[in-house]
Design an enzyme around this catalytic site. Structure first.
Site, PDB file in Angstrom:
ATOM      1  N   TYR A   1       0.808  -1.210   0.000  1.00  0.00           N
ATOM      2  CA  TYR A   1       0.000   0.000   0.000  1.00  0.00           C
ATOM      3  C   TYR A   1       0.848   1.270   0.000  1.00  0.00           C
ATOM      4  O   TYR A   1       0.405   2.325  -0.457  1.00  0.00           O
ATOM      5  CB  TYR A   1      -0.942   0.017   1.210  1.00  0.00           C
ATOM      6  CG  TYR A   1      -2.022  -1.032   1.174  1.00  0.00           C
ATOM      7  CD1 TYR A   1      -2.247  -1.807   0.039  1.00  0.00           C
ATOM      8  CD2 TYR A   1      -2.819  -1.275   2.281  1.00  0.00           C
ATOM      9  CE1 TYR A   1      -3.238  -2.768   0.012  1.00  0.00           C
ATOM     10  CE2 TYR A   1      -3.816  -2.238   2.260  1.00  0.00           C
ATOM     11  CZ  TYR A   1      -4.016  -2.986   1.123  1.00  0.00           C
ATOM     12  OH  TYR A   1      -5.004  -3.943   1.095  1.00  0.00           O
TER      13      TYR A   1
ATOM     14  N   LYS B   1       4.235 -15.171   3.651  1.00  0.00           N
ATOM     15  CA  LYS B   1       4.316 -16.008   2.448  1.00  0.00           C
ATOM     16  C   LYS B   1       5.790 -16.244   2.157  1.00  0.00           C
ATOM     17  O   LYS B   1       6.304 -15.964   1.067  1.00  0.00           O
ATOM     18  CB  LYS B   1       3.597 -15.328   1.275  1.00  0.00           C
ATOM     19  CG  LYS B   1       3.334 -16.252   0.089  1.00  0.00           C
ATOM     20  CD  LYS B   1       2.394 -17.397   0.420  1.00  0.00           C
ATOM     21  CE  LYS B   1       2.094 -18.225  -0.846  1.00  0.00           C
ATOM     22  NZ  LYS B   1       1.367 -19.464  -0.520  1.00  0.00           N
TER      23      LYS B   1
ATOM     24  N   ASP C   1      -2.180 -18.302   2.951  1.00  0.00           N
ATOM     25  CA  ASP C   1      -3.272 -19.100   2.393  1.00  0.00           C
ATOM     26  C   ASP C   1      -3.743 -20.161   3.382  1.00  0.00           C
ATOM     27  O   ASP C   1      -4.942 -20.422   3.505  1.00  0.00           O
ATOM     28  CB  ASP C   1      -2.870 -19.729   1.055  1.00  0.00           C
ATOM     29  CG  ASP C   1      -1.475 -20.318   1.066  1.00  0.00           C
ATOM     30  OD1 ASP C   1      -0.754 -20.161   2.066  1.00  0.00           O
ATOM     31  OD2 ASP C   1      -1.086 -20.933   0.052  1.00  0.00           O
TER      32      ASP C   1
ATOM     33  N   ASP D   1     -10.827  -8.844   7.499  1.00  0.00           N
ATOM     34  CA  ASP D   1     -12.195  -8.826   6.979  1.00  0.00           C
ATOM     35  C   ASP D   1     -12.794 -10.236   6.977  1.00  0.00           C
ATOM     36  O   ASP D   1     -13.986 -10.410   7.243  1.00  0.00           O
ATOM     37  CB  ASP D   1     -12.222  -8.246   5.563  1.00  0.00           C
ATOM     38  CG  ASP D   1     -12.190  -6.728   5.559  1.00  0.00           C
ATOM     39  OD1 ASP D   1     -12.245  -6.135   6.652  1.00  0.00           O
ATOM     40  OD2 ASP D   1     -12.108  -6.131   4.470  1.00  0.00           O
TER      41      ASP D   1
END
Length: 370
Positions: A141, A191, A223, A251
């Site tokens: 971001y 990751k 994941d 979320d």
């Protein structure tokens, strides 16, 4: 104690839910001996209408002069025609960046009274009670370089996921400390099998774990974590992760409770702490007195906990939220398909929390004086 709070109600339902959070904060202050001075300022679409920009300098000045910022929601479809850098949502990103809060704390708790509206079966949801600690100022971001390029008639876009050791250390320390105060379990999510930034993340968190021998650390690929959140959420207590992964996982965790309207958040570590519900501005129901204010009220409880250092008051507000739900009071988002409970308005929900807060304090006072 006196605290100065800047209120950024923002757009849509932000105005309505923030009003109820302030009501509960004032009552908690009266009960537990805290005085709050509230100052309103503009952000998002409301600020664009007034000044032409989503985060005016006057708003930042007021925020910097406060002990904490309480935000409602940002976003207004009428400004979708603007370039991304001029839209209401950029005001929130710039606010976070300017305030400097690098750790975003998002609790996700399963309330027994709302088990019927969770997408998970009750036996899977169980007593889920977790806290996601998301790094907020790094990663994709904010990483540079970023942008668009065009070569040989082909347009491409690129972003940079970048982290330094100090950036990882400071948010990891907050997560370890949070775990110490809970169940002494920390899951760090990355990751590392693919990304260099994640390998640095895992290496740094593993090294810091030696300073927190009472906390059991485990590592998860993002994941796998996403899968475990919906198949066995009770395995988690505190989850630590970087910006993008944290955005997605928080979320996902929020959905476990049945509604985004239930959850608050805190952004700490910077010049001024920022508190906000995780939901958006919901323009389709704005002004209809039907939004769920419990996420904003939960954010107010976090303000009491982290900025005011008023743990007793924070816990009392959270207890009042639970009691309101146990008594069957519901806004439309948590009524469920079976329509179990009594449908009430935004204002009534806030008043119900306030009422229980006052009743509990009276009961405790009576007990203490017997």
């Amino acid at each position: 104690m006196k605290l100065k709070i800047t209120v950024l109600s923002g757009d849509g339902i932000g105005i309505e839910v923030t009003r109820e959070a302030i009501k509960v904060l004032k009552t908690a202050g009266q009960i537990y001996g805290y005085e709050f001075e509230f100052t309103d300022a503009l952000i998002g679409g409301a600020a664009i209408r007034a000044s032409g920009m989503p985060l005016p300098e006057e708003t930042l000045a007021v925020c910097f002069d406060s002990d904490a910022v309480l935000l409602g929601a940002v976003g207004a479809p009428e400004f979708d025609y603007l370039l991304p850098e001029n839209r209401p949502e950029i005001g929130l990103l710039k606010l976070r960046q300017n305030l400097g809060g690098y750790a975003n704390l998002r609790p996700a708790k399963a309330y027994p009274a709302l088990a019927n509206i969770s997408p998970l079966r009750p036996e899977v949801l169980g007593a889920t009670d977790l806290l996601i600690v998301r790094e907020l100022l790094g990663g994709l971001y904010f990483g540079q370089p970023r942008g668009f390029i065009e070569a040989d008639g082909i347009k491409s876009a690129f972003n940079t996921m970048r982290y330094s050791v100090p950036e990882i250390e400071r948010v990891a320390i907050i997560a370890f400390q949070a775990a110490q105060g809970r169940s002494q379990k920390l899951a760090s999510v990355d990751k590392a099998n693919v990304l260099e930034s994640s390998r640095l993340w895992r290496e740094t968190v593993s090294r810091l774990a030696k300073d927190f021998p009472d906390v059991a650390l485990e590592h998860h690929y993002v994941d796998a974590c996403a899968m475990h959140l919906v198949t066995n959420p009770t395995r988690f207590d505190v989850i630590l992760t970087e910006n993008l992964f944290g955005d997605i996982l928080s979320d996902e965790a929020a959905v476990l409770t049945g509604s985004l309207g239930m959850l608050g958040s805190a952004t700490i570590g910077g010049k001024v702490d920022l508190y906000e519900p995780v939901h958006g501005s919901a323009p389709d129901i704005a002004g209809k007195n039907m939004a769920n204010p419990l996420g904003a009220i939960a954010s107010a409880a976090m303000l009491l906990r982290y900025t005011a250092k008023a743990e007793e008051a924070a816990a009392a507000v959270e207890t009042a939220i639970n009691q309101v739900l146990e008594n069957g009071f519901r806004t439309p988002d948590i009524l469920g398909q079976q329509k179990i409970g009594q449908l009430i308005s935004t204002e009534q929900m806030g008043s119900s929390v306030e009422k229980h807060l006052m009743e509990n304090s009276t009961a405790n006072l009576s007990y203490q004086t017997v």
